[in-house]
Motif scaffolding. Structure first.
Motif, PDB file in Angstrom:
ATOM      1  N   ARG A   1       0.754  -0.900   0.041  1.00 59.65           N
ATOM      2  CA  ARG A   1      -0.151  -0.467  -0.022  1.00 59.65           C
ATOM      3  C   ARG A   1       1.001   0.812  -0.295  1.00 59.65           C
ATOM      4  O   ARG A   1       0.087   2.157   0.002  1.00 59.65           O
ATOM      5  CB  ARG A   1      -1.413  -0.096   0.913  1.00 59.65           C
ATOM      6  CG  ARG A   1      -0.308  -0.159   2.671  1.00 59.65           C
ATOM      7  CD  ARG A   1      -1.127  -0.169   3.765  1.00 59.65           C
ATOM      8  NE  ARG A   1      -0.905  -0.090   5.005  1.00 59.65           N
ATOM      9  CZ  ARG A   1      -1.270  -0.437   6.455  1.00 59.65           C
ATOM     10  NH1 ARG A   1      -2.662  -0.376   5.609  1.00 59.65           N
ATOM     11  NH2 ARG A   1      -0.946   0.079   7.168  1.00 59.65           N
ATOM     12  N   ALA A   2       2.309   0.781   0.218  1.00 55.04           N
ATOM     13  CA  ALA A   2       3.197   2.433  -0.479  1.00 55.04           C
ATOM     14  C   ALA A   2       4.356   2.053  -0.572  1.00 55.04           C
ATOM     15  O   ALA A   2       5.374   1.476  -0.237  1.00 55.04           O
ATOM     16  CB  ALA A   2       3.084   2.982   1.159  1.00 55.04           C
ATOM     17  N   ALA A   3       4.238   1.512  -2.425  1.00 55.31           N
ATOM     18  CA  ALA A   3       5.415   1.227  -2.532  1.00 55.31           C
ATOM     19  C   ALA A   3       6.662   1.742  -3.098  1.00 55.31           C
ATOM     20  O   ALA A   3       7.521   1.932  -3.200  1.00 55.31           O
ATOM     21  CB  ALA A   3       4.864   0.852  -4.816  1.00 55.31           C
ATOM     22  N   GLY A   4       6.486   3.314  -2.418  1.00 51.49           N
ATOM     23  CA  GLY A   4       7.213   4.227  -2.730  1.00 51.49           C
ATOM     24  C   GLY A   4       8.426   3.932  -1.453  1.00 51.49           C
ATOM     25  O   GLY A   4       9.676   4.681  -1.107  1.00 51.49           O
ATOM     26  N   LEU A   5       7.889   3.216  -0.514  1.00 58.68           N
ATOM     27  CA  LEU A   5       9.065   2.782   0.887  1.00 58.68           C
ATOM     28  C   LEU A   5       9.659   1.734   0.459  1.00 58.68           C
ATOM     29  O   LEU A   5       8.850   1.203   0.307  1.00 58.68           O
ATOM     30  CB  LEU A   5       8.129   2.779   1.689  1.00 58.68           C
ATOM     31  CG  LEU A   5       7.130   4.518   1.655  1.00 58.68           C
ATOM     32  CD1 LEU A   5       6.395   3.896   3.483  1.00 58.68           C
ATOM     33  CD2 LEU A   5       8.166   5.300   2.221  1.00 58.68           C
ATOM     34  N   CYS A   6      10.776   1.558   0.943  1.00 58.47           N
ATOM     35  CA  CYS A   6      11.494   0.542   1.469  1.00 58.47           C
ATOM     36  C   CYS A   6      12.240  -0.388   2.231  1.00 58.47           C
ATOM     37  O   CYS A   6      12.312   0.733   3.691  1.00 58.47           O
ATOM     38  CB  CYS A   6      12.685   0.829  -0.197  1.00 58.47           C
ATOM     39  SG  CYS A   6      12.479   0.103  -1.451  1.00 58.47           S
ATOM     40  N   LEU A   7      12.113  -1.351   2.521  1.00 59.16           N
ATOM     41  CA  LEU A   7      12.267  -1.693   3.227  1.00 59.16           C
ATOM     42  C   LEU A   7      14.302  -1.867   4.197  1.00 59.16           C
ATOM     43  O   LEU A   7      15.091  -1.793   3.131  1.00 59.16           O
ATOM     44  CB  LEU A   7      13.033  -2.840   4.077  1.00 59.16           C
ATOM     45  CG  LEU A   7      13.093  -3.672   5.593  1.00 59.16           C
ATOM     46  CD1 LEU A   7      11.702  -3.452   6.476  1.00 59.16           C
ATOM     47  CD2 LEU A   7      13.456  -5.650   5.488  1.00 59.16           C
ATOM     48  N   THR A   8      14.240  -0.832   5.204  1.00 62.05           N
ATOM     49  CA  THR A   8      15.922  -0.685   5.002  1.00 62.05           C
ATOM     50  C   THR A   8      16.192  -0.586   7.362  1.00 62.05           C
ATOM     51  O   THR A   8      14.890  -0.966   7.853  1.00 62.05           O
ATOM     52  CB  THR A   8      16.642   1.110   4.989  1.00 62.05           C
ATOM     53  OG1 THR A   8      17.253   1.375   4.684  1.00 62.05           O
ATOM     54  CG2 THR A   8      15.628   2.276   5.552  1.00 62.05           C
ATOM     55  N   ASP A   9      16.967   0.793   7.755  1.00 65.77           N
ATOM     56  CA  ASP A   9      17.620   0.506   8.570  1.00 65.77           C
ATOM     57  C   ASP A   9      16.869   1.479   9.512  1.00 65.77           C
ATOM     58  O   ASP A   9      16.901   3.320   8.325  1.00 65.77           O
ATOM     59  CB  ASP A   9      19.095  -0.180   9.407  1.00 65.77           C
ATOM     60  CG  ASP A   9      20.242   1.818   8.903  1.00 65.77           C
ATOM     61  OD1 ASP A   9      19.642   1.643   7.322  1.00 65.77           O
ATOM     62  OD2 ASP A   9      20.863   1.285   9.487  1.00 65.77           O
ATOM     63  N   GLY A  10      16.535   2.486  10.530  1.00 64.78           N
ATOM     64  CA  GLY A  10      16.307   3.233  11.008  1.00 64.78           C
ATOM     65  C   GLY A  10      16.025   2.704  12.622  1.00 64.78           C
ATOM     66  O   GLY A  10      16.574   1.919  13.089  1.00 64.78           O
ATOM     67  N   ARG A  11      15.349   3.916  13.634  1.00 65.39           N
ATOM     68  CA  ARG A  11      14.822   3.721  14.451  1.00 65.39           C
ATOM     69  C   ARG A  11      13.572   3.624  14.803  1.00 65.39           C
ATOM     70  O   ARG A  11      12.726   4.609  13.896  1.00 65.39           O
ATOM     71  CB  ARG A  11      15.687   4.923  15.127  1.00 65.39           C
ATOM     72  CG  ARG A  11      17.501   5.210  14.989  1.00 65.39           C
ATOM     73  CD  ARG A  11      18.346   4.294  15.785  1.00 65.39           C
ATOM     74  NE  ARG A  11      19.181   4.495  15.820  1.00 65.39           N
ATOM     75  CZ  ARG A  11      20.315   3.949  16.770  1.00 65.39           C
ATOM     76  NH1 ARG A  11      20.362   3.080  17.946  1.00 65.39           N
ATOM     77  NH2 ARG A  11      21.714   3.848  16.508  1.00 65.39           N
ATOM     78  N   ASP A  12      13.257   2.751  15.695  1.00 65.51           N
ATOM     79  CA  ASP A  12      12.180   3.547  16.211  1.00 65.51           C
ATOM     80  C   ASP A  12      12.003   4.853  16.253  1.00 65.51           C
ATOM     81  O   ASP A  12      11.567   6.005  16.712  1.00 65.51           O
ATOM     82  CB  ASP A  12      11.010   3.399  17.828  1.00 65.51           C
ATOM     83  CG  ASP A  12      11.738   3.839  18.954  1.00 65.51           C
ATOM     84  OD1 ASP A  12      10.803   4.762  19.573  1.00 65.51           O
ATOM     85  OD2 ASP A  12      13.498   3.390  19.026  1.00 65.51           O
ATOM     86  N   ARG A  13      10.130   5.370  15.586  1.00 62.80           N
ATOM     87  CA  ARG A  13       9.905   6.569  15.852  1.00 62.80           C
ATOM     88  C   ARG A  13       9.511   7.720  17.017  1.00 62.80           C
ATOM     89  O   ARG A  13       9.305   8.659  16.903  1.00 62.80           O
ATOM     90  CB  ARG A  13       8.569   7.175  15.274  1.00 62.80           C
ATOM     91  CG  ARG A  13       8.613   6.615  13.640  1.00 62.80           C
ATOM     92  CD  ARG A  13       7.647   5.978  12.770  1.00 62.80           C
ATOM     93  NE  ARG A  13       6.412   5.196  12.940  1.00 62.80           N
ATOM     94  CZ  ARG A  13       4.981   5.402  12.624  1.00 62.80           C
ATOM     95  NH1 ARG A  13       4.419   5.755  11.820  1.00 62.80           N
ATOM     96  NH2 ARG A  13       4.593   3.789  13.302  1.00 62.80           N
ATOM     97  N   LYS A  14       9.371   6.890  18.630  1.00 59.49           N
ATOM     98  CA  LYS A  14       9.539   7.556  19.601  1.00 59.49           C
ATOM     99  C   LYS A  14      10.976   8.371  19.674  1.00 59.49           C
ATOM    100  O   LYS A  14      11.222   8.310  21.102  1.00 59.49           O
ATOM    101  CB  LYS A  14       9.009   6.760  20.444  1.00 59.49           C
ATOM    102  CG  LYS A  14       7.867   6.041  20.600  1.00 59.49           C
ATOM    103  CD  LYS A  14       6.909   7.706  20.182  1.00 59.49           C
ATOM    104  CE  LYS A  14       5.466   7.124  20.259  1.00 59.49           C
ATOM    105  NZ  LYS A  14       4.026   8.004  20.323  1.00 59.49           N
ATOM    106  N   GLY A  15      11.480   7.497  19.269  1.00 59.73           N
ATOM    107  CA  GLY A  15      13.647   7.807  19.951  1.00 59.73           C
ATOM    108  C   GLY A  15      13.661   7.264  20.832  1.00 59.73           C
ATOM    109  O   GLY A  15      14.714   7.456  21.411  1.00 59.73           O
TER     110      GLY A  15
END
Length: 309
Positions: free
Chosen positions: A175-189
């Motif tokens: 439902r959001a093909a412009g996004l891809c799996l990658t690394d990051g942090r939780d949005r709450k930080g």
């Protein structure tokens, strides 16, 4: 006054560590690169989104002007001085000062040797779990209940084998093909380690993502990063990261995912019956979460051939 919570620039020892802390600042802000650019412009700063994305994906020390504009947009004017001082110290090669003791905290513990972001033990440390498990309780609850729809049964043993692209791939929410799996942090930080998230595909490399076959329709997700090295996605069974996918350097502990085809999309199902899904709305930075398989679009992914950077 000491900054309460969030990234601590005074602890950075190398350009790579400084940039990693800047990434935490960006993640904790909850702002997209476009929103950062607009907020900086409101303050009279120039912060092109492509420049920020490029600077935060490398390990080289960013220019002072970029650091100033980014921190001002994310944390406010009062934090700019501390970040610029830390940048100047790192640039000069001076050692990071030890943290000031807290009289109320008792004797300071012996510091453990720092480890790269993907160098994880086979089990989460008790300290990490105690510190973060309460803060992530609400997020973890939504992760474990990604769908309330009727359970999506596993396919029969006679199901036809699926065709999955080999080599580097892009794993994209249906439902959001412009996004891809990658690394990051939780949005709450609030969790101190990298986890799997979804970002605009142009900002999702590095790391590269590969589906490594383990036999039949079972795969593990392998990431390769120029800074953190190779690693695989693990589904921790307990602690603060439960319900998320976390990159470890121990690929023997990697989550074993059955890749099941559903029309043009795929379902990624763990051996324990949970499925990978999108945590809430499919927006930049949303986390990949594990929950009961429910047949919702939030648990459907496109898997397309990617390219090495």
């Amino acid at each position: 006054m000491e900054h309460q919570g969030g990234a601590r620039p005074e602890r950075a020892r190398t350009p790579a560590e400084f940039v990693a802390l800047l990434r935490q600042v960006k993640e904790a802000s909850g702002l997209t690169y476009r929103q950062l650019e607009l907020r900086a412009a409101e303050r009279g700063d120039l912060l092109p989104r492509s420049t920020v994305a490029g600077a935060l994906s490398r390990s080289a020390l960013p220019k002072a002007e970029l650091v100033e504009a980014l921190v001002r947009a994310c944390e406010g004017e009062e934090r700019v001085g501390a970040w610029l001082a830390a940048r100047d110290r790192v640039a000069s090669g001076e050692a990071a000062p030890p943290p000031a003791p807290d009289p109320a905290a008792g004797p300071a513990p012996v510091a453990a040797a720092p480890t790269p972001a993907w160098k994880r033990p086979r089990a989460l440390t008790l300290a990490a779990g105690v510190i973060a498990v309460v803060a992530l309780a609400a997020v973890g609850a939504s992760a474990l209940n990604a769908s309330d729809e009727p359970s999506d049964p596993a396919p029969s043993r006679s199901a036809k084998a699926v065709s999955v692209p080999s080599g580097v791939v892009r794993v994209q929410p249906l439902r959001a093909a412009g996004l891809c799996l990658t690394d990051g942090r939780d949005r709450k930080g609030r969790y101190g380690s990298h986890i799997a998230v979804f970002r605009p595909c142009g900002e999702a490399v590095p790391p590269t993502t590969e589906l490594e076959p383990l036999g039949g329709d079972v795969y593990r997700v392998r990431w390769r990063h120029p800074e953190h090295g190779p690693g695989c996605l693990v589904a921790p069974a307990k602690g603060a990261a439960k319900g998320f996918l976390e990159p470890w350097d121990d690929c023997a502990a990697a989550a074993r995912l059955s890749v099941e085809q559903r029309g043009e999309a795929y379902v990624l199902r763990l051996e324990d019956g949970r499925c990978v899904g999108v945590n809430g709305a499919a927006v930049e930075g949303t986390e990949a979460v594990l929950g009961r398989c429910g047949g919702a679009d939030a648990q459907r992914f496109l898997i397309r051939r990617g390219a090495r950077p």
